[in-house]
Design a protein around this motif. Sequence first.
Motif, short mmCIF file in Angstrom:
data_model
loop_
_atom_site.label_atom_id
_atom_site.label_comp_id
_atom_site.label_asym_id
_atom_site.label_seq_id
_atom_site.Cartn_x
_atom_site.Cartn_y
_atom_site.Cartn_z
N VAL A 153 30.15 -45.03 5.12
CA VAL A 153 29.84 -45.13 3.70
C VAL A 153 31.08 -45.59 2.95
CG1 VAL A 153 29.12 -43.82 1.66
CG2 VAL A 153 28.11 -43.30 3.89
N VAL A 154 30.92 -46.59 2.08
CA VAL A 154 32.03 -47.07 1.26
C VAL A 154 32.24 -46.08 0.12
CG1 VAL A 154 32.86 -48.93 -0.23
CG2 VAL A 154 31.56 -49.47 1.85
N THR A 155 33.46 -45.52 0.03
CA THR A 155 33.75 -44.53 -1.00
C THR A 155 34.60 -45.09 -2.14
OG1 THR A 155 35.67 -43.74 0.23
CG2 THR A 155 33.57 -42.59 0.59
N HIS A 156 35.43 -46.09 -1.84
CA HIS A 156 36.30 -46.68 -2.85
C HIS A 156 36.47 -48.17 -2.59
CE1 HIS A 156 37.44 -42.42 -2.89
NE2 HIS A 156 37.72 -42.61 -4.17
N VAL A 157 36.75 -48.91 -3.65
CA VAL A 157 37.00 -50.34 -3.56
C VAL A 157 38.33 -50.63 -4.23
CG1 VAL A 157 36.18 -52.64 -4.19
CG2 VAL A 157 34.53 -50.83 -3.68
N VAL A 158 39.19 -51.36 -3.53
CA VAL A 158 40.47 -51.81 -4.10
C VAL A 158 40.35 -53.31 -4.29
CG1 VAL A 158 42.96 -51.97 -3.77
CG2 VAL A 158 41.71 -49.98 -2.88
N THR A 159 40.40 -53.74 -5.53
CA THR A 159 40.26 -55.15 -5.85
C THR A 159 41.56 -55.65 -6.44
OG1 THR A 159 37.92 -54.83 -6.33
CG2 THR A 159 38.94 -56.82 -7.21
#
Length: 157
Positions: free
Chosen positions: A134-140
Amino acid sequence: MTTVDILDIAREPVWLIQCDTPIPAGFPSPADDEMGERVDLNKILLPHPTHTYLARVNGTSMDGAPSHIVDGALLAVDCAMKPRVGHVVIAAVENEFTVKRLAKRGEVYWLVPDNPEHAAIEVRGADHVRVWGVVTHVVTELINGKLHEDVRARRLQ
């Protein structure tokens, strides 16, 4: 199809200074010069350190609303969490990783892109699709170049 590369990550603390004052989207106050306590970024991004990975997105299937996950973004992926409908997940589809939103239409599960220009994938069984995490965080990255320069990819087999 949007794919993901799984990355090696450091497991030791990554310290940041937390600003105790909310950051307005206007002009900063000169009175807000004090720094807060240190925050370990690993504790935020890696709640289950032995089951959490970073992955880099390759493609545009998730760059629409609501997630806006762009090509090149880093994802924190928790493999200990149970995937639920509505979660953004990493799934292995015919032995290739992809990132999509888990949906259920009637009795059938689907991997659905947030970008309407891409097709949804019907989950036809564990031999066809396996949800990996499960994706919990996104760093863009907002300044092009540094994220790709400083983080090296390695494919997991």
